[in-house]
Write an enzyme that holds these catalytic residues in place. Sequence first.
Site, PDB file in Angstrom:
ATOM      1  N   GLU A 107      47.549  51.633  41.030  1.00  0.00           N
ATOM      2  CA  GLU A 107      47.532  50.178  41.176  1.00  0.00           C
ATOM      3  C   GLU A 107      48.859  49.507  40.842  1.00  0.00           C
ATOM      4  OE1 GLU A 107      44.209  50.339  38.830  1.00  0.00           O
ATOM      5  OE2 GLU A 107      45.191  50.004  36.936  1.00  0.00           O
TER       6      GLU A 107
ATOM      7  N   GLN B  85      31.813  53.184  41.785  1.00  0.00           N
ATOM      8  CA  GLN B  85      33.006  53.888  41.318  1.00  0.00           C
ATOM      9  C   GLN B  85      32.733  54.628  40.017  1.00  0.00           C
ATOM     10  OE1 GLN B  85      35.468  49.980  42.649  1.00  0.00           O
ATOM     11  NE2 GLN B  85      36.625  51.326  41.332  1.00  0.00           N
TER      12      GLN B  85
ATOM     13  N   ARG C 116      42.113  46.436  41.600  1.00  0.00           N
ATOM     14  CA  ARG C 116      43.231  47.377  41.646  1.00  0.00           C
ATOM     15  C   ARG C 116      44.162  47.197  40.445  1.00  0.00           C
ATOM     16  NH1 ARG C 116      46.185  49.604  47.129  1.00  0.00           N
ATOM     17  NH2 ARG C 116      46.759  51.557  46.167  1.00  0.00           N
ATOM     18  N   CYS C 117      43.544  47.142  39.271  1.00  0.00           N
ATOM     19  CA  CYS C 117      44.376  47.045  38.075  1.00  0.00           C
ATOM     20  C   CYS C 117      43.598  47.506  36.864  1.00  0.00           C
ATOM     21  CB  CYS C 117      44.889  45.633  37.862  1.00  0.00           C
ATOM     22  SG  CYS C 117      43.677  44.451  37.312  1.00  0.00           S
TER      23      CYS C 117
END
Length: 790
Positions: free
Chosen positions: A736, A221, A368-369
């Site tokens: 998110e 990523q 996802r945060c």
Amino acid sequence: MAVDEISVGGLGARVKRVEDDRFIRGKGNYTDDFKLPGMLHMEILRSPYAHARIVSVDTTKAWAIPGVHLVLTGELMAQRNLAWMPTLSYDTQAVLATDKVRFQGQEVAAVVADDPYIAKDACEAIEVVYDPLPAIVNPSQSLAEGAPLIRDDKDGQTDNICYRWEVGDRAMTDRVFERAERVVKLDCFYPRSHPSPIECCGSIADFNPATGKLTIYMTTQAPHIIRTAVALVAELPEHMIRIIAPDIGGGFGNKVPVYPGYVISTLASILVGRPVKWIEDKTGNLISTGFARDMYFHGELAIDHRGKIQGLRIDVDTDNGAFFSDAQPTKFKVGLLHSAFACYDIPYGHLTSQGHYTNKAPGGVAYRCSFRVTEAMFFQERLIAAAAQDIGMDPAEFRRINFVREFPWRTTYGMLLDSGDYDKCLTLALEKLGYPELRRQQAEARKSGRYIGIGISTMTEPLGAGNSREFDIIGIKMFDSAELRVHPSGKAVLKIGSKTQGQGHETTFAQIVTHELGIPSTDILVHHGDTDNTPFGMGTYASRSTPTAGAATSMASRKVRAKARKLAAHLLEVAEDDLDWELGRFYVRDAPQRGATIQECALAAYTNMPDGLEPGLENHAYYDPPNMTWPFAAYLCAVEIDPETGVWEVLKFVAVDDCGVRINPMIVEGQIMGGLAEAFAMSNMQFITFDSSGNCIGANYMDYLLPTAWETPNWELHEVVTPCPHHPIGAKGIGECACVGGPAAFVNAVVDAISHLGVRNIDMPVFSGRVWEAITQQRDVAGYPPLPGH
Ligand code: CDP
């Protein structure tokens, strides 16, 4: 005439995702799809033990298997000073174990062969003798008297603590609690979870001995950070390293860390002089790559007789696993945990946290945060719900009287909120849920033994790190970038420092250019994920792309527009000051019918520029955000529990999100729905735990469940828009939010349904068995062993 923004795919247009065309046709290019000439395949031998000394590693039989080109062990890595590597959190991590294994699934040896099957067989032929040690699988054990020292490799490490961190005003908070009219406490546990992207991790390292250039195709990523990290670890010159992150089949934070497999395949390619592919299998991914959460919360609120919160105290133990390897901003050891309670006006607060080493795979990944925000918001909303229950106040009302209402606002833990309208979001959500009527139905249902519950979760989450003054990872400041080139025909290429993993950047970032220049989004191609072809950026995680690279895209576009103005002035033979801009066109203020479109300006930039003006129409921007963006959400959930079994179902779910200006409302809604599905799964489907020997339970999709359309409830979505005051187009992150705020809505709803039985807490996952236990025993159900001192 200005072009119509929606019809050319600008801000607010529900443009279908351009990337989906190739995905739906099966034409995506994932790392495993690349087949390079002469490519070999690598497999990793992993430890069956969670904690054991390595007595010996015998690779003789593996070398003897036809088709094997290389067998790597920790000892061979050590000879090249590569047995250990630095992590993104200033710790060290074993690449291949030399002394001990410290978690089940740790990398012990690797084989490079003609095909993956030979490599796998050869791994099985490696004979490793282990001397097992007691395994530590939670902070309680890590603190116990006489606990074995996990990180005995680290000079000066005498216990299993990997960090201590605190923030806030301890003295004033203590005084507030001493005088408090009412103190409400809650202990709860956010269990380990795994981001579990469908595509596992992998890489193809291709070292060219003739040019000295190293190209790595990989599932990352954050390709630019990886390039810098590889340059530092492998001592290779950075300009001779090219990282290509092709299509990624989901990341969710799992593909941020640097994994040993990347390093081993790179060294293998250098040694054999051929490309080496390593693709992890699902169990390898589930047991060895970045886990998330695993936090033990102890918190209390000091509340006055009006229900106004006066003080907040939180103490958190985090189980980091054997290596502290996830990315954290240097200054903040537990990520953005101190964003907890940001949306509430609390005069004094103090937070302490200690990280523990355990014999589990590295944890703490920002699944996802925004770093540790999910855990922060979960605990916040559980404690708020428990407090409302204890003081006998309606939970919506309790939130309302404690919401921050003025902006800018400095939170109790020192963060700066710049915008929001929390009351408006909650009011809309309550109205859409039909809150008063549901409360009436709940009371009525209880009379006949039916359990209906309403869960509320409201939260604001900091998205879009930096600013660079406060935020860096391993010293690299957190900003992001964009580079825009407009061709003579008016078609454009945008190159961004962020990296999409399914969020739709190729669509939405083009829409930002369209908004700034009026070039139709279909005329703009977005490049990302190739370090030779994009400007330096920190990558995509923590929903930072729109707040940072999105802002950079606006700024680069505006620079291009400023140059286009000069070209328009030349074409129209007027002074620049005599021109006004409308979408897609400059026009003469006093004669609006005389104008030059952005496409005409682009052509002039290459064919008819004025004397002294540099040819071409392109520019770039590095954007250092002045603050993070602060989206807000109100998630409301109604459930009904079957009293006989504890099985619960969602009756209705309403989500009101305020992510500022929405670039593509359809994509935003998709992000919210996906996040809610994950939140739902975390709340009651997913359980990935460890037995007392450190064996990972849940290491496959039979045990660790992914939500499908079948299990997932319907979501009713609504919006409120308070633009971000410092973002060029007023956008805030959204990727998110639902995954962060969602879990507490489900848990609060289940607990609310049986609160009249004296139940205040059930730890996640809220399985029907736990609910049934809470109903029949009329008490809380904890999901962890108690920690000393609590
Ligand atoms: O960093 P990441 O892409 O995961 O998160 P994000 O920046 O919140 O964006 C997720 C997706 O939603 C991207 O395609 C964004 O451009 C889009 N988005 C949007 O259309 N409007 C917003 N206000 C925020 C995000």
